[in-house]
Design a protein around this motif. Structure first.
Motif, PDB file in Angstrom:
ATOM      1  N   ALA A  20       1.117  -1.223   0.089  1.00  0.00           N
ATOM      2  CA  ALA A  20      -0.001  -0.005   0.093  1.00  0.00           C
ATOM      3  C   ALA A  20       0.931   1.371   0.062  1.00  0.00           C
ATOM      4  CB  ALA A  20      -0.832   0.036   1.125  1.00  0.00           C
ATOM      5  N   PHE A  21       1.826   1.249   0.878  1.00  0.00           N
ATOM      6  CA  PHE A  21       2.750   2.602   0.686  1.00  0.00           C
ATOM      7  C   PHE A  21       3.579   2.466  -0.800  1.00  0.00           C
ATOM      8  CE2 PHE A  21       2.102   1.324   5.311  1.00  0.00           C
ATOM      9  CZ  PHE A  21       1.895   2.506   5.820  1.00  0.00           C
ATOM     10  N   ALA A  22       4.009   1.334  -0.927  1.00  0.00           N
ATOM     11  CA  ALA A  22       4.455   1.526  -2.432  1.00  0.00           C
ATOM     12  C   ALA A  22       3.572   2.017  -3.540  1.00  0.00           C
ATOM     13  CB  ALA A  22       5.133   0.186  -2.597  1.00  0.00           C
ATOM     14  N   GLY A  23       2.349   1.658  -3.293  1.00  0.00           N
ATOM     15  CA  GLY A  23       1.169   1.980  -4.488  1.00  0.00           C
ATOM     16  C   GLY A  23       0.916   3.693  -4.219  1.00  0.00           C
ATOM     17  N   ALA A  24       0.777   3.898  -2.925  1.00  0.00           N
ATOM     18  CA  ALA A  24       0.836   5.461  -2.852  1.00  0.00           C
ATOM     19  C   ALA A  24       1.819   6.150  -3.373  1.00  0.00           C
ATOM     20  CB  ALA A  24       0.701   5.740  -1.227  1.00  0.00           C
ATOM     21  N   ALA A  25       3.039   5.643  -3.228  1.00  0.00           N
ATOM     22  CA  ALA A  25       4.323   6.666  -3.727  1.00  0.00           C
ATOM     23  C   ALA A  25       4.271   6.269  -5.107  1.00  0.00           C
ATOM     24  CB  ALA A  25       5.566   5.841  -3.295  1.00  0.00           C
ATOM     25  N   PHE A  26       3.907   5.285  -5.839  1.00  0.00           N
ATOM     26  CA  PHE A  26       3.882   5.248  -7.323  1.00  0.00           C
ATOM     27  C   PHE A  26       2.698   6.306  -7.811  1.00  0.00           C
ATOM     28  CE2 PHE A  26       1.717   3.235 -11.128  1.00  0.00           C
ATOM     29  CZ  PHE A  26       2.838   3.185 -11.660  1.00  0.00           C
ATOM     30  N   LEU A  27       1.648   6.230  -7.336  1.00  0.00           N
ATOM     31  CA  LEU A  27       0.437   6.868  -7.664  1.00  0.00           C
ATOM     32  C   LEU A  27       0.807   8.546  -7.428  1.00  0.00           C
ATOM     33  CD1 LEU A  27      -2.931   5.175  -6.752  1.00  0.00           C
ATOM     34  CD2 LEU A  27      -1.940   5.329  -8.959  1.00  0.00           C
ATOM     35  N   GLN A  28       1.600   8.805  -6.539  1.00  0.00           N
ATOM     36  CA  GLN A  28       2.011  10.273  -6.117  1.00  0.00           C
ATOM     37  C   GLN A  28       2.895  10.613  -7.348  1.00  0.00           C
ATOM     38  OE1 GLN A  28       1.054  12.376  -4.079  1.00  0.00           O
ATOM     39  NE2 GLN A  28       2.517  14.090  -4.667  1.00  0.00           N
ATOM     40  N   LEU A  29       3.878   9.770  -7.580  1.00  0.00           N
ATOM     41  CA  LEU A  29       4.836  10.169  -8.898  1.00  0.00           C
ATOM     42  C   LEU A  29       4.157  10.297 -10.144  1.00  0.00           C
ATOM     43  CD1 LEU A  29       7.639  10.031  -9.890  1.00  0.00           C
ATOM     44  CD2 LEU A  29       7.783   7.681 -10.093  1.00  0.00           C
ATOM     45  N   MET A  30       3.126   9.196 -10.564  1.00  0.00           N
ATOM     46  CA  MET A  30       2.337   9.289 -11.739  1.00  0.00           C
ATOM     47  C   MET A  30       1.514  10.674 -11.717  1.00  0.00           C
ATOM     48  SD  MET A  30      -0.640   6.584 -12.949  1.00  0.00           S
ATOM     49  CE  MET A  30      -1.651   6.988 -14.418  1.00  0.00           C
ATOM     50  N   GLY A  31       0.924  10.936 -10.709  1.00  0.00           N
ATOM     51  CA  GLY A  31       0.318  12.070 -10.508  1.00  0.00           C
ATOM     52  C   GLY A  31       1.107  13.288 -10.826  1.00  0.00           C
ATOM     53  N   ALA A  32       2.307  13.242 -10.309  1.00  0.00           N
ATOM     54  CA  ALA A  32       3.177  14.679 -10.430  1.00  0.00           C
ATOM     55  C   ALA A  32       3.745  14.704 -11.657  1.00  0.00           C
ATOM     56  CB  ALA A  32       4.368  14.413  -9.223  1.00  0.00           C
ATOM     57  N   VAL A  33       4.163  13.500 -12.570  1.00  0.00           N
ATOM     58  CA  VAL A  33       4.288  13.735 -13.924  1.00  0.00           C
ATOM     59  C   VAL A  33       3.530  14.214 -14.480  1.00  0.00           C
ATOM     60  CG1 VAL A  33       5.327  12.336 -15.844  1.00  0.00           C
ATOM     61  CG2 VAL A  33       6.239  11.857 -13.491  1.00  0.00           C
ATOM     62  N   LEU A  34       1.946  13.685 -14.382  1.00  0.00           N
ATOM     63  CA  LEU A  34       0.847  13.911 -15.223  1.00  0.00           C
ATOM     64  C   LEU A  34       0.672  15.684 -14.914  1.00  0.00           C
ATOM     65  CD1 LEU A  34      -1.388  13.575 -17.064  1.00  0.00           C
ATOM     66  CD2 LEU A  34      -2.847  12.850 -15.005  1.00  0.00           C
ATOM     67  N   ARG A  35       0.809  16.066 -13.681  1.00  0.00           N
ATOM     68  CA  ARG A  35       0.556  17.379 -13.406  1.00  0.00           C
ATOM     69  C   ARG A  35       1.660  18.193 -14.025  1.00  0.00           C
ATOM     70  NH1 ARG A  35      -0.882  19.198  -7.608  1.00  0.00           N
ATOM     71  NH2 ARG A  35      -0.881  21.472  -7.662  1.00  0.00           N
TER      72      ARG A  35
END
Length: 422
Positions: free
Chosen positions: A6-21
């Protein structure tokens, strides 16, 4: 440790969202990485993708709007978040058993298991009448997001941790939107006191019910609108609508709060965009339900039962005055709501709270009889109040900690995206 995914998934989605943003807003990735709201860029796009072909219009419209919407040109240096206060909130949220402790947690987390069968499986199951997913017709984003943060795993501890992290991110997004105002007032300790004054909040902080996250994202959306950060507000509007049916009502309430608090410079369409996107998301989901023959029972509209309003009034008074549940929070908050001198921020919060409560009351009056019976015998009204609590709590903090000489004519602080996002 099974919940490490779950912590790895949160980090991955934060990175994905940051790149998209960063791509959409022409920002630096490192600036987007420290913005909690970046995760919701990823969730909004993933949700549109999970809806299939019907989500193409929603996702494309969201990306185009976020790209073309105006951004302030007088952006100050990026303000730091209240990392210490957020650490306390994260500790409170995560200090819980890694198993469901409340009835509805079982319902939400059970639907998160669908994502273990492939991306978008939760949406497909919700649209399949043979699956008998309960409650029928409910928006699927919250359990789907839990599954995505769990990286497709099918473990109870992982899902509880993932949902708890989502609660943390919602609180962090609210802090991102409002910290520029609260920081000037040194209101961190007062905010924690307001939280501690409402016992039921402690229960919801350590649960994965969706009501508190909806309320937190509502005030985050309003904060972004007040500071002209419209692109993050658009993303939160789609996420709110995907979390719960009443999410669209909260988006509309925040929009009304914005327009009631100040004169928005013309053209007004950019500030209406989040509300329009919320309506597009809601209509898209309802169209999919209709196309697949899924009946919406609990949130279906009927002729208004106006004669039930006195009963509703008595129930609300009974709930807000229950000391073991809410303490004296609502008594103090009502006093802040009706106070005369208000800044634009406080006025916006007041009208957001009032409009949101009116919309929810209208939904009860025009909803099916079974929902009104549930309101009379269950916890429904307290959960409605929990959705409205963040706006009332923030309003109370701002009123109790208003700087000397602050008047209703004060202009709201405009805090924009980092200067690199011009």
């Amino acid at each position: 440790m099974t919940n490490a995914a779950a912590f790895a998934g949160a980090a991955f989605l934060q990175l994905m969202g940051a790149v998209l943003r960063a791509l959409v807003l022409r920002a630096r990735v490192r600036d987007s990485l420290v913005a909690p709201s970046s995760m919701f860029f990823a969730l909004a796009l993933l949700y549109a993708s999970a809806l299939g072909f019907a989500g193409v219009v929603l996702g494309s419209t969201l990306l185009v709007c976020a790209r073309l919407l105006p951004r302030p040109v007088d952006a100050p240096a990026r303000s730091l978040l209240p990392w210490g206060a957020l650490a306390v909130v994260v500790a409170l949220v995560l200090m819980r058993p890694w198993v469901p402790t409340h009835w509805d947690e079982f319902v939400w987390l059970a639907k998160a298991r669908f994502e273990a069968h492939g991306f978008g499986a939760g949406v497909r199951a919700s649209l399949d009448t043979a699956q008998h997913v309960i409650p029928a017709g409910y928006p699927p984003l919250w359990p789907a997001a839990v599954g995505w943060l769990s990286l497709g795993g099918d473990g109870l501890e992982t899902h509880v941790a993932a949902a708890s992290l989502l609660v943390c991110w919602c609180a962090a997004a609210a802090a991102e939107a409002w910290w520029p105002v609260l920081r000037r007032r040194e209101a961190g300790l007062l905010a924690l006191t307001v939280v501690a004054a409402a016992p039921l909040v402690w229960v919801h902080v350590r649960s994965v019910y969706v009501d508190l996250p909806v309320g937190l994202l509502t005030v985050a959306l309003l904060g972004f609108l007040l500071t002209d950060r419209i692109a993050p507000a658009c993303v939160l509007a789609v996420v709110l609508t995907g979390f719960k049916d009443e999410g669209v009502a909260h988006v509309l309430a925040a929009t009304l709060g914005l327009f009631a608090s100040r004169t928005v410079k013309r053209p007004v369409l950019p500030w209406l965009t989040p509300a329009l996107l919320a309506l597009v998301a809601a209509v898209t989901w309802r169209w999919l339900l209709h196309r697949h023959g899924v009946g919406v029972i609990d949130h279906a509209a009927h002729a208004p039962v106006v004669e039930w309003l006195p009963t509703l009034g008595r129930l609300l008074v009974h709930h807000v005055t229950d000391l073991p549940t809410w303490g004296v929070f609502w008594a103090v908050a009502v006093g802040a709501l009706v106070s005369a001198s208000m800044t634009p921020q406080v006025k916006a919060l007041r009208w957001t709270f009032i409009a949101g409560l009116v919309f929810l009351v209208a939904a009860l009056v025009t909803g099916p009889e079974r929902v009104r019976v549930f309101a009379e015998n269950g916890t429904l009204l307290n959960r409605m109040l929990m959705q409205s609590w963040p706006a009332a709590a923030l309003l109370l903090v701002l009123r109790l900690n208003a700087p000397a000489g602050e008047t209703s004519g004060t202009s709201p602080t405009r805090t924009a995206e980092p200067s690199s996002e011009k």
